[in-house]
Write a protein that holds these residues in place. Sequence first.
Motif, PDB file in Angstrom:
ATOM      1  N   TRP A  99    -115.961  39.476 -10.870  1.00  0.00           N
ATOM      2  CA  TRP A  99    -114.700  39.228 -11.569  1.00  0.00           C
ATOM      3  C   TRP A  99    -113.746  38.348 -10.772  1.00  0.00           C
ATOM      4  N   ASN A 100    -114.084  38.055  -9.532  1.00  0.00           N
ATOM      5  CA  ASN A 100    -113.172  37.270  -8.706  1.00  0.00           C
ATOM      6  C   ASN A 100    -112.990  35.871  -9.277  1.00  0.00           C
ATOM      7  N   ASP A 101    -111.739  35.388  -9.284  1.00  0.00           N
ATOM      8  CA  ASP A 101    -111.482  34.023  -9.732  1.00  0.00           C
ATOM      9  C   ASP A 101    -112.209  33.029  -8.832  1.00  0.00           C
ATOM     10  N   THR A 102    -112.671  31.941  -9.446  1.00  0.00           N
ATOM     11  CA  THR A 102    -113.228  30.834  -8.680  1.00  0.00           C
ATOM     12  C   THR A 102    -112.143  29.771  -8.550  1.00  0.00           C
ATOM     13  N   VAL A 103    -111.814  29.397  -7.322  1.00  0.00           N
ATOM     14  CA  VAL A 103    -110.700  28.483  -7.077  1.00  0.00           C
ATOM     15  C   VAL A 103    -111.207  27.259  -6.312  1.00  0.00           C
ATOM     16  N   GLU A 104    -110.897  26.082  -6.850  1.00  0.00           N
ATOM     17  CA  GLU A 104    -111.219  24.810  -6.197  1.00  0.00           C
ATOM     18  C   GLU A 104    -109.943  23.981  -6.088  1.00  0.00           C
ATOM     19  N   THR A 105    -109.815  23.244  -5.000  1.00  0.00           N
ATOM     20  CA  THR A 105    -108.657  22.364  -4.789  1.00  0.00           C
ATOM     21  C   THR A 105    -109.163  20.952  -4.556  1.00  0.00           C
ATOM     22  N   ARG A 106    -108.601  19.984  -5.306  1.00  0.00           N
ATOM     23  CA  ARG A 106    -109.052  18.602  -5.199  1.00  0.00           C
ATOM     24  C   ARG A 106    -107.855  17.654  -5.324  1.00  0.00           C
ATOM     25  N   SER A 107    -107.956  16.550  -4.620  1.00  0.00           N
ATOM     26  CA  SER A 107    -107.043  15.441  -4.850  1.00  0.00           C
ATOM     27  C   SER A 107    -107.583  14.615  -6.003  1.00  0.00           C
ATOM     28  N   ALA A 108    -106.688  14.134  -6.889  1.00  0.00           N
ATOM     29  CA  ALA A 108    -107.137  13.382  -8.063  1.00  0.00           C
ATOM     30  C   ALA A 108    -106.057  12.407  -8.493  1.00  0.00           C
ATOM     31  N   GLY A 109    -106.488  11.385  -9.208  1.00  0.00           N
ATOM     32  CA  GLY A 109    -105.576  10.406  -9.767  1.00  0.00           C
ATOM     33  C   GLY A 109    -105.360  10.648 -11.242  1.00  0.00           C
ATOM     34  N   TRP A 110    -104.214  10.131 -11.741  1.00  0.00           N
ATOM     35  CA  TRP A 110    -103.873  10.298 -13.157  1.00  0.00           C
ATOM     36  C   TRP A 110    -103.080   9.101 -13.627  1.00  0.00           C
ATOM     37  N   SER A 111    -103.301   8.723 -14.910  1.00  0.00           N
ATOM     38  CA  SER A 111    -102.549   7.638 -15.520  1.00  0.00           C
ATOM     39  C   SER A 111    -102.195   8.032 -16.942  1.00  0.00           C
ATOM     40  N   SER A 112    -101.001   7.673 -17.372  1.00  0.00           N
ATOM     41  CA  SER A 112    -100.581   8.016 -18.729  1.00  0.00           C
ATOM     42  C   SER A 112    -101.414   7.299 -19.778  1.00  0.00           C
ATOM     43  N   SER A 113    -102.084   6.208 -19.403  1.00  0.00           N
ATOM     44  CA  SER A 113    -102.949   5.504 -20.354  1.00  0.00           C
ATOM     45  C   SER A 113    -104.231   6.282 -20.635  1.00  0.00           C
ATOM     46  N   SER A 114    -104.605   7.171 -19.742  1.00  0.00           N
ATOM     47  CA  SER A 114    -105.754   8.077 -19.939  1.00  0.00           C
ATOM     48  C   SER A 114    -105.268   9.479 -19.593  1.00  0.00           C
ATOM     49  N   SER A 115    -104.396   9.964 -20.440  1.00  0.00           N
ATOM     50  CA  SER A 115    -103.597  11.131 -20.069  1.00  0.00           C
ATOM     51  C   SER A 115    -104.383  12.438 -20.027  1.00  0.00           C
ATOM     52  N   PHE A 116    -105.592  12.470 -20.632  1.00  0.00           N
ATOM     53  CA  PHE A 116    -106.413  13.679 -20.617  1.00  0.00           C
ATOM     54  C   PHE A 116    -107.418  13.682 -19.468  1.00  0.00           C
TER      55      PHE A 116
END
Length: 763
Positions: free
Chosen positions: A335-352
């Motif tokens: 039942w333990n949550d699985t947690v991952e941490t990542r750096s990522a990029g984002w742009s409003s032109s591909s907002s999803f």
Amino acid sequence: MNQVITDGLILMPPAFADGLGDWSRQDGRPGSDTWATAPNAAIVAADSDFGDCLEILKTDATTKLRWMGQTPIIPGMYLRISARLKVLSGNLPDVRIAAWPGSGSDVHVPGLTEAAADVDITAYGSIVTVTAILGTGDRGGVDLAWGAGPSYAHVGLDLTGPNGAQLRIESITVEDVTSVFHRQMMDWVDVRDFGAVGDGTTDDREAFAAADAAANGREVMVPTGDFFIGSNLTFTNPARFEGRIVMGDSTRLALNENFDLDGYAEAFGDEVIGLKKGLQQLFNQSDFEAFDLCGRRIILDEPLDIQGVVGNKNTYANRRVLRNGQFAAAASTAWNDTVETRSAGWSSSSSFELTGVSNAASIEIGSLVTAPQGVGREVYVRAVNAAQSKVYLSSPLCAAPANQTYTFTRFKYLLDFIGWQNLQRFIVSDVEFLCGGLCSAINLALDGLVFQIQDCYFTGPKDRAITSADEGCQGMQIDRCQFLSNEQTINVPQRKSICFNINSSDCKIRDNRANKFLHFGVISGSGNIISGNHFFQGDGIVEGVRSPGLVIADANAKCTFTGNYVDNCYIEWTNEKDPNPNFTGGLSFHGLTVQGNIFFATNTAPWMRFISIKPHGDDHFINGMSITGNLFKKTNGAQLEAVDGVDDSIAPLDLNRTADLEFKGNVFQGIVKRTENPISVRAVEGSAVQSWNVDLSDYLPFGAPVKYALSVLPDGPLHSSSNVVIYSAPYAQGYQSVGGQTLRVTWSQAVKGAAYVTARCDN
């Protein structure tokens, strides 16, 4: 049962006197040597003991006698093969009943016992009767247990031991003795009678199928043992299990007369395995629309992956129901949550999309996404493209930075449907989810239509009661459910659990009750109806803060909120999932109807607002909102300053552009500001002035300025400074004084008296 009588079977071989051409010296197959040409055999007439009989001189180590006719072997039938004989002279031999198993056109069935135990002959002239039982089931007393493989036998006997004996054989008889083992009057058939072994490795599927075919409405009995079934099996008759079935994960069992958890738990000797096999069959047949848990408690120590259990499909659109039971979580690291941490990029032109995500494959579908900036509430991972290092989101981010660190938290659920790419018309009814603070309850499919959850209890979910990680909530219905938080003793700021979220449209949330969650619901999408619910979120802190009961996270809400009881919490309306939050076109904050509700608070801070709008970008405005017929009530402590407000901590609301805002017919108690629009007030001037300034700041919603007057009607005569009655038609001007919440009424000359003024703050 005697099938010689009931079915007209011919079992008895002919008498020897009818000719020895039907009797083989080998296995009984056509073409084998017969006793008709044997020099050491003859028919003896009128023996004093046997009458006509066969006399043989034993010359072979094993002298065989087989009828060349086919004695039928029918599953569930038991045959007694008998012979009477006596030795006249020579060495005394041994004798045994024997038979040759065949199927098809004289195809030998190998691996079976073809001879019974030897019987010693101890005296000359004494009559010896030798018998053996032949049948398909391995029961006590059965000498030749052949299972379901053979379809017939060549029956007879063997003479073993020393040669030289001269002996006479009266006859070979075959009788149906099935009634010795079970009778037609019994209401069951036993799978052992049809060849089932029950050793856990032998495939007993054909024996089970044969037993079911023979049952004809009676129960099929599965006795003690582990019965391996190697391929899909259907029981069309009731089944009773003392033993258990063993199956591969992908092999299906249909219990057509026991299609519920009681039947499947009995069949597999385990509730969880029975549940999995029942659900597997629920999605693979058309005879039943529901699987009943029979009021049982199923204890799970790991998430139940519904699509993984079914296995052979990931889309389904027929109505199916899971009902009437209880799921309880047992302590487990699963039942333990699985947690991952990542750096990522984002742009409003591909907002999803999040891009440049290292080791994206390790991020689980359905993970909650959080970050320091730009991530709204209840944003989940709906897909991952590991090859392109991309993560796809259930909702767009809101003006997030080009790069930042994201946390992906995968909650664990008692029932997890996320493996389904599309699941439609599935219903969970009358089920209690005892999460015990260990896990969450239901995770919806990625896509789907009209998932219904009705009359259920959600007790102590650790993180979420119901989660939608994409659009599996389209048309979702949550009706008459109870949500009991695991955070009852925790003060509001420390709570984190949520009852449900919505990403799609046309949902119905009706007649539910929720107690002390962080939020009752977080709603994105439009066309949703929220009615008849009671949710309360207070704590014991005097003048404590409160969290939103309902978060509407889309400015274009198209939502009705009717007949609810909002207790120590509030509605927060935001555009926190708009990738370009500054208003550049469209409807802005539009389409919310709040009608006929009870809003109640006690011991809350006086600055709490029951209805709060929180813009996430500039130039937004109210463009279609109706708040009518509600009761707003505050008890204990200071009065509530107002029921409505704007949270401008991120951006202000352009109140000058307010349009189609109806705020009327409400009841206020313990509230300082009695909000109305349009507002009618009685303005009074005790001394004659030409311009009356009517301050409406104590009434106008959300701090909006007054725009215009609908009417100004004197209440009685107006008088000049010399008390002469004045007849005058005034004009009105909005946007006066600081904040523009004063309406200026100007007369043709200075007057005094009273007038009823009706004004609006919207276009």
